[in-house]
Design an enzyme around this catalytic site. Structure first.
Site, PDB file in Angstrom:
ATOM      1  CG  ASP A 202      -6.904   7.477   8.282  1.00  0.00           C
ATOM      2  OD1 ASP A 202      -5.935   7.977   8.945  1.00  0.00           O
ATOM      3  OD2 ASP A 202      -7.521   8.585   7.711  1.00  0.00           O
ATOM      4  CD  GLU A 203      -9.431  -0.914   5.895  1.00  0.00           C
ATOM      5  OE1 GLU A 203     -10.140  -1.886   5.864  1.00  0.00           O
ATOM      6  OE2 GLU A 203      -9.116  -0.172   4.975  1.00  0.00           O
ATOM      7  N   GLY A 204      -5.718   0.863   8.831  1.00  0.00           N
ATOM      8  CA  GLY A 204      -4.931   0.030   9.405  1.00  0.00           C
ATOM      9  C   GLY A 204      -4.693   0.560  10.905  1.00  0.00           C
TER      10      GLY A 204
ATOM     11  CB  ALA B 142      -6.944   7.347   4.230  1.00  0.00           C
TER      12      ALA B 142
ATOM     13  NE  ARG C  36      -9.126   2.631   1.092  1.00  0.00           N
ATOM     14  CZ  ARG C  36      -8.940   1.545   2.250  1.00  0.00           C
ATOM     15  NH1 ARG C  36      -8.418   0.669   1.740  1.00  0.00           N
ATOM     16  NH2 ARG C  36      -9.152   1.772   3.527  1.00  0.00           N
TER      17      ARG C  36
END
Length: 457
Positions: A167-169, A164, A129
């Site tokens: 999404d990771e979290g 994103a 990122r």
């Protein structure tokens, strides 16, 4: 006194019957076991391309799913050699090459007959990122090189993408609740059941470049941009989630040092978080290579910086607090920091914290610990009452905590389940083995009874 010929014959008969019965039973059980082997086991490969390193995970599940979601288990975890793929911006081909060792381990584990139907995905997180923000062209080159390398493998490569932060979290939240058995459980009656909603735990991920918080709040989520919704095992889950780029451990340390450099009149910096007696030198240029470092850089980045430790915890906490904008949330009960909306934390939380790499120094431990404390207490809003509900873990139930398993669980809902004929075959195989065992046992008993009656005559 020796045995009579009748007694010897009786013993031999019993032994033969036992061996025959046992041999037949083993043969039938082997056949039943062959039927019971999960020939329909499916596999999936996920690369977690983080800021400091890349890890590969192999997951497996049966095609027969529970409410359209596979019951997934971790079969392999492998840490790729070298740093994260974002570190290969100047030599993208090496990014793909760095993944080959772990990929070979995965291919050796998965049966060759399953290779073509095994999905493989690479998700890049905070490090990529940042590279995308700094130089989008270099980031695209890295993704291209990684995709070319992985597409040459015999499995079904689904792509390499930038994941994103939200999404990771959210996927990390799915993982921890799954491995703790809070999304689905197997009951004693042989049925899959969903536990109560109130038992779900929150997830905190503290990586090298970013940090994420995800949990089920006690009330409605007022900012829909922080809301993620999943449907797993027939139940819909709605969670609050937010990712803070530049607040991961490594980026925090860089921002902290850059701030101290900016406030120092010379290239000799006294660091309050480094232990007293520490003295070291480092190049200036790499410190200002990240988009997270907003402090003004010295004119000559070709110089070296000298850092001395003073071991002052109070000054260290003050410097760390300067990395946050707490004042932007003054007077707001639903705000964390930097004006970011967040409902009050609720329930138990599991934390996956980034540990120092192989080049990690003792000098950074104090800063890392005080940073985590500041983030949890003043940032996320944990208190003395809620602190006891936080657990720091890298694994749960033998499974690594992170977004990859959550991704695979979500992926399995897209893979059609096969007909359950194999379960009927399993039941039939076990039933046949049981019947044969019973018949053989009765035959042996009957034979022994006949011989005993014969000996009495």
């Amino acid at each position: 006194m020796g045995l009579t010929w009748k007694e010897r014959a009786f013993t031999a008969l019993l032994g033969a019957a036992a061996v025959s019965g046992l041999t037949t039973l083993i043969l039938f059980l082997v056949e039943a076991t062959n039927v019971l082997l999960p020939a329909d086991t499916k596999f999936g490969i996920v690369f977690d391309a983080g800021s400091s390193h890349t890890s590969l995970f192999v997951y497996q599940w049966l095609a027969n799913k529970e409410n359209d979601t596979g019951v997934v288990s971790q079969a392999l975890a492998c840490r790729a050699k070298g740093p994260g793929i974002s570190s290969y911006a100047s030599d993208p081909a090496q990014a793909g090459e760095s993944l080959q060792g772990c990929l070979e381990e995965a291919l050796a584990l998965i049966p060759k007959a399953k290779h073509q139907q095994t999905p493989m995905f690479l998700g890049a997180t905070g490090g990529m990122r940042l590279l995308s923000q700094k130089n989008s062209s270099q980031a695209e080159d890295v993704f291209t090189a990684v995709s070319q390398a992985l597409s040459r493998s015999p499995v079904a490569f689904w792509g390499a993408e930038l994941l994103a932060g939200q999404d990771e979290g959210a996927l990390g939240w799915v993982t921890i609740n799954y491995v703790l058995g809070l999304l689905v459980q197997y009951s004693f009656s042989g049925e899959w059941i969903q536990p109560l909603e109130g038992t779900l735990v929150g997830a905190l991920d503290m990586g090298g470049a970013s940090t994420q918080i995800t949990f089920v709040p006690g009330g409605p989520i007022l900012d829909t941009t922080t809301q993620a919704t999943f449907r797993l095992y027939g139940t819909e889950h709605s969670v609050y989630t937010h990712s803070y780029l530049c607040f991961g451990r490594d980026q925090m340390l860089s921002r902290l040092l850059a701030g101290l450099v900016q406030s120092s009149p010379s290239l000799l910096v006294r660091h309050p978080c480094y232990h007293s007696g520490y003295r070291g030198t480092l190049a200036l240029a790499p410190l200002y290579g990240s988009p997270c470092v907003q402090a003004a850089a010295p004119r000559d980045l070709g110089q070296n910086l000298t850092v001395e430790g003073t071991g002052n915890p109070g000054a260290c906490v003050a410097a760390i607090r300067g990395l946050f904008n707490f004042s932007s949330c003054d007077g707001r009960g639903d705000c964390a920091f930097d004006s970011v909306y967040q409902p009050p934390v609720r329930g138990q939380f599991y934390v996956e914290a980034s540990s120092p790499g192989q080049d990690g120094q003792l000098r950074d431990y104090c800063a890392s610990g005080l940073y985590i404390l500041t983030l949890l207490l003043e940032g996320y809003g944990f208190s003395q009452e809620t602190w006891g509900g936080i657990e720091f873990r890298e694994q749960a139930g033998g499974t690594d905590i992170g977004w990859t398993l959550g991704y695979m669980l979500n992926l399995t809902s897209l893979i059609p389940a096969e007909a359950p004929a194999q379960w009927r075959a399993q039941s039939y195989g076990v039933w046949v083995a049981g019947v044969v065992f019973l018949v053989l046992t009765l035959t042996a008993i009957l034979g022994a009874t006949v011989v005993q009656l014969w000996l009495r005559d």
